[in-house]
Design a protein around this motif. Sequence first.
Motif, PDB file in Angstrom:
ATOM      1  N   TRP A  51      -1.735  81.621  58.044  1.00 31.43           N
ATOM      2  CA  TRP A  51      -0.500  80.840  58.191  1.00 31.43           C
ATOM      3  C   TRP A  51      -0.501  79.968  59.440  1.00 31.43           C
ATOM      4  O   TRP A  51       0.372  79.119  59.605  1.00 31.43           O
ATOM      5  N   LEU A  52      -1.445  80.206  60.334  1.00 35.04           N
ATOM      6  CA  LEU A  52      -1.476  79.428  61.574  1.00 35.04           C
ATOM      7  C   LEU A  52      -1.830  77.977  61.285  1.00 35.04           C
ATOM      8  O   LEU A  52      -2.549  77.679  60.336  1.00 35.04           O
ATOM      9  N   PRO A  53      -1.347  77.056  62.101  1.00 35.02           N
ATOM     10  CA  PRO A  53      -1.658  75.634  61.887  1.00 35.02           C
ATOM     11  C   PRO A  53      -3.140  75.365  62.068  1.00 35.02           C
ATOM     12  O   PRO A  53      -3.860  76.137  62.709  1.00 35.02           O
ATOM     13  N   ASP A  54      -3.593  74.246  61.504  1.00 38.38           N
ATOM     14  CA  ASP A  54      -5.003  73.901  61.574  1.00 38.38           C
ATOM     15  C   ASP A  54      -5.147  72.400  61.754  1.00 38.38           C
ATOM     16  O   ASP A  54      -4.204  71.717  62.164  1.00 38.38           O
ATOM     17  N   PHE A  55      -6.312  71.879  61.413  1.00 37.28           N
ATOM     18  CA  PHE A  55      -6.605  70.471  61.666  1.00 37.28           C
ATOM     19  C   PHE A  55      -5.839  69.515  60.758  1.00 37.28           C
ATOM     20  O   PHE A  55      -5.951  68.297  60.918  1.00 37.28           O
ATOM     21  N   GLY A  56      -5.063  70.049  59.810  1.00 34.63           N
ATOM     22  CA  GLY A  56      -4.157  69.176  59.066  1.00 34.63           C
ATOM     23  C   GLY A  56      -3.186  68.465  59.979  1.00 34.63           C
ATOM     24  O   GLY A  56      -2.671  67.390  59.651  1.00 34.63           O
ATOM     25  N   THR A  57      -2.947  69.041  61.159  1.00 31.31           N
ATOM     26  CA  THR A  57      -2.062  68.409  62.140  1.00 31.31           C
ATOM     27  C   THR A  57      -2.617  67.072  62.604  1.00 31.31           C
ATOM     28  O   THR A  57      -1.862  66.159  62.950  1.00 31.31           O
ATOM     29  N   VAL A  58      -3.938  66.930  62.636  1.00 34.59           N
ATOM     30  CA  VAL A  58      -4.543  65.661  63.044  1.00 34.59           C
ATOM     31  C   VAL A  58      -4.301  64.590  61.982  1.00 34.59           C
ATOM     32  O   VAL A  58      -4.181  63.404  62.286  1.00 34.59           O
ATOM     33  N   TYR A  59      -4.226  65.020  60.731  1.00 30.30           N
ATOM     34  CA  TYR A  59      -4.000  64.085  59.626  1.00 30.30           C
ATOM     35  C   TYR A  59      -2.509  63.770  59.502  1.00 30.30           C
ATOM     36  O   TYR A  59      -2.060  62.697  59.855  1.00 30.30           O
ATOM     37  N   ALA A  64       2.895  66.498  63.181  1.00 29.24           N
ATOM     38  CA  ALA A  64       1.809  65.589  63.558  1.00 29.24           C
ATOM     39  C   ALA A  64       2.311  64.416  64.393  1.00 29.24           C
ATOM     40  O   ALA A  64       3.419  63.912  64.211  1.00 29.24           O
ATOM     41  N   ASP A  65       1.463  63.964  65.294  1.00 32.01           N
ATOM     42  CA  ASP A  65       1.810  62.817  66.129  1.00 32.01           C
ATOM     43  C   ASP A  65       1.954  61.528  65.326  1.00 32.01           C
ATOM     44  O   ASP A  65       2.543  60.560  65.811  1.00 32.01           O
ATOM     45  N   LYS A  66       1.412  61.498  64.117  1.00 34.06           N
ATOM     46  CA  LYS A  66       1.605  60.316  63.271  1.00 34.06           C
ATOM     47  C   LYS A  66       3.068  60.147  62.864  1.00 34.06           C
ATOM     48  O   LYS A  66       3.452  59.093  62.374  1.00 34.06           O
ATOM     49  N   ARG A  67       3.857  61.183  63.043  1.00 38.65           N
ATOM     50  CA  ARG A  67       5.294  61.084  62.756  1.00 38.65           C
ATOM     51  C   ARG A  67       6.092  60.799  64.018  1.00 38.65           C
ATOM     52  O   ARG A  67       7.314  60.927  64.027  1.00 38.65           O
ATOM     53  N   SER A  68       5.383  60.426  65.080  1.00 40.25           N
ATOM     54  CA  SER A  68       6.040  60.146  66.356  1.00 40.25           C
ATOM     55  C   SER A  68       5.902  58.673  66.707  1.00 40.25           C
ATOM     56  O   SER A  68       5.557  57.845  65.873  1.00 40.25           O
ATOM     57  N   ASP A  69       6.115  58.380  67.960  1.00 38.77           N
ATOM     58  CA  ASP A  69       6.042  57.008  68.468  1.00 38.77           C
ATOM     59  C   ASP A  69       4.687  56.683  69.072  1.00 38.77           C
ATOM     60  O   ASP A  69       4.482  55.569  69.549  1.00 38.77           O
ATOM     61  N   LEU A  70       3.736  57.625  69.057  1.00 42.53           N
ATOM     62  CA  LEU A  70       2.475  57.445  69.781  1.00 42.53           C
ATOM     63  C   LEU A  70       1.277  57.137  68.910  1.00 42.53           C
ATOM     64  O   LEU A  70       0.279  56.613  69.396  1.00 42.53           O
ATOM     65  N   LEU A  71       1.327  57.462  67.640  1.00 31.58           N
ATOM     66  CA  LEU A  71       0.158  57.357  66.775  1.00 31.58           C
ATOM     67  C   LEU A  71       0.595  56.864  65.404  1.00 31.58           C
ATOM     68  O   LEU A  71       1.662  57.252  64.912  1.00 31.58           O
ATOM     69  N   LYS A  72      -0.241  56.012  64.813  1.00 31.28           N
ATOM     70  CA  LYS A  72       0.105  55.458  63.504  1.00 31.28           C
ATOM     71  C   LYS A  72      -1.115  55.450  62.602  1.00 31.28           C
ATOM     72  O   LYS A  72      -2.233  55.182  63.041  1.00 31.28           O
ATOM     73  N   ASP A  73      -0.884  55.762  61.339  1.00 32.54           N
ATOM     74  CA  ASP A  73      -1.938  55.659  60.341  1.00 32.54           C
ATOM     75  C   ASP A  73      -2.065  54.212  59.903  1.00 32.54           C
ATOM     76  O   ASP A  73      -1.059  53.553  59.607  1.00 32.54           O
ATOM     77  N   LYS A  74      -3.281  53.715  59.819  1.00 35.66           N
ATOM     78  CA  LYS A  74      -3.473  52.320  59.443  1.00 35.66           C
ATOM     79  C   LYS A  74      -3.092  52.037  57.997  1.00 35.66           C
ATOM     80  O   LYS A  74      -2.856  50.888  57.623  1.00 35.66           O
ATOM     81  N   SER A  75      -3.010  53.106  57.183  1.00 40.71           N
ATOM     82  CA  SER A  75      -2.885  52.902  55.744  1.00 40.71           C
ATOM     83  C   SER A  75      -1.504  52.489  55.280  1.00 40.71           C
ATOM     84  O   SER A  75      -1.325  52.110  54.124  1.00 40.71           O
ATOM     85  N   ASN A 305     -11.000  54.202  63.540  1.00 43.52           N
ATOM     86  CA  ASN A 305     -10.849  54.036  62.097  1.00 43.52           C
ATOM     87  C   ASN A 305      -9.399  54.101  61.656  1.00 43.52           C
ATOM     88  O   ASN A 305      -8.685  53.111  61.697  1.00 43.52           O
ATOM     89  N   ALA A 306      -8.927  55.264  61.258  1.00 45.80           N
ATOM     90  CA  ALA A 306      -7.650  55.370  60.555  1.00 45.80           C
ATOM     91  C   ALA A 306      -6.443  55.517  61.467  1.00 45.80           C
ATOM     92  O   ALA A 306      -5.313  55.350  61.022  1.00 45.80           O
ATOM     93  N   GLN A 307      -6.657  55.845  62.729  1.00 44.36           N
ATOM     94  CA  GLN A 307      -5.537  56.131  63.608  1.00 44.36           C
ATOM     95  C   GLN A 307      -5.424  55.095  64.722  1.00 44.36           C
ATOM     96  O   GLN A 307      -6.382  54.885  65.472  1.00 44.36           O
TER      97      GLN A 307
END
Length: 570
Positions: A51-59, A64-75, A305-307
């Motif tokens: 149940w512990l978090p894993d590298f899905g947090t990077v995606y 995830a930081d992609k839901r913040s103001d610091l990181l964005k997915d290019k897609s 690449n994607a971030q």
Amino acid sequence: MKSIFKYMAFGLVALASASCLNLSPQDQLSEDDLWGKPGDFESFANVFYGWLPDFGTVYDNTHADKRSDLLKDKSGINVFATGTNAVPQGDGEYGGPYSNIRRCNLLIENSEKYANKDEIAQYIGEAYFFRAWNHFQLVMKFGDVILVDHTVDVDDALMKAKRNDRGEVIDFILEDLRTATELLKPTAELAEGRVGVEGAYAFMARVALFEGTWQKFRQNETRGKELCGVAADAALTVINSNKFELFAPVALGDSAQKYMFILEDLVCNGAGIQKSANKEYIIKRCYDPTLKTVGRNLTTEVLANAQYVSAKLVDMYLCSDGLPIDKSPLFKGYETVKSEWQNRDNRMRYTLMRPGDTFWDASEKNSRTDWSSSDDEKKRAKYKGFIPNWGSGYFPQKWATERNLGTDDKNASYDWPVLRYAEVLLTYAEAVYERDGKISDEDLNKSLNLVRKRVNKSMPALTNALVDANGLDMRTEIRRERTIELFQEGFRIDDLRRWKTAEKEMPMDFLGIKHVGEWKSRWSNPGVPVNADQRLIIETGRVWAERNYLHPLPVDQMQLNPNLGQNPGW
């Protein structure tokens, strides 16, 4: 660690969602012969670790930081980052934790019939820890939630109960963690990957800081300061245990922090340092090169690449004199592609991709051979003298390995830091400041400054004199250190929510490099709009309403239990 992987492989139980609390009769396992020896409790508890978090947090996930103001997915557009998410029909992050809580309650209840509690104390402690963990995941996302302290049958009143106030649930979580600290063994005495007593204290500090600041910045200062005191005390307990330390091998120099995140029990850095040298991870999700690899294309995902990284984060990095770029005489401006990177916090160059540097990836063709940076090795690099001319102009390198992973770069095997010592140190500094409205240099030196100076040996410490002499704000500086250190580990959006600053930070345009000086001839897409400050506008139109501080409850759960009610604004 190998035994945990083995038990997880055959110990996972299929769980069916029979109600809003994920009642799972087939997981009852209450027969006496299933709880007859310590190994039964151990194998049952091993499932908790999945149940512990894993590298899905990077995606991408809730934190995830992609839901913040610091990181964005290019897609494309992230609806959570832009504040445009809607009420979902279903949400596994509501029902899933309740299924997990049920499993914890099963172990706790069956332990009561076991004669020698000392034999199974560790596993009971793990059940209390993970029951607290899952309740906290629910509170962070949904606020008020139903508190479940026993296994629930189909006719239980909780099946149609109203939600408990979040404060009541937080108190229950902290009490569970106190119980866990009385049962769990020291981490050093446990098999690799198991949660120890220090992990329970460290998580207690995280919970109490989150809720303490949530309450303080919502006009409940008394409750907020009380919980910040709990956070400070729990963090100090971990600090005073002297069982953990920041990863900073002399052989790796300033690159220590970069390589900590990609340590494997294979050759993965020039000093030959492996996971055993890392005493910073208090709780971790373990991976192994043969038993359990990461299973994601991490290097491909993050390396140019994607971030896309926002200019806001880049401007947060201090200059080497310990001052922000708008106050430091060492800041060199933006006229060349390299100028803003000069005289900066070393974490900037080892977390992000500095222009002019050389970068290897995980492919056989472009990976390192001996980490010597020889001419022959540099010829193999993916990016030689890297000069970005697309995206925001800023890219991460955190989580990108340089080791050859063969034909599939999903085979990395570094561990995920569920909770590391640097977080505890930063939590202590913030909790003391928010509890007292001030913090002494002594407290800063045994916490935040250790993190700040890990790869910045000559940078001045953060002190009250430095703050006063340069017109700085202590709270801002404490938050700066946290943001920089924990970038891309799943903290930023939750921090903005608990500080109640998301309404200011999230609607800002996502910006890139300044289109001035040398950049004008370097940039490959001159059609990207710029703002009045000549920053590239990568994304605009973001919004943040009060309702976005909590997620909406899913439709299917409200149909199962109409007494749940919906969160405000949804």
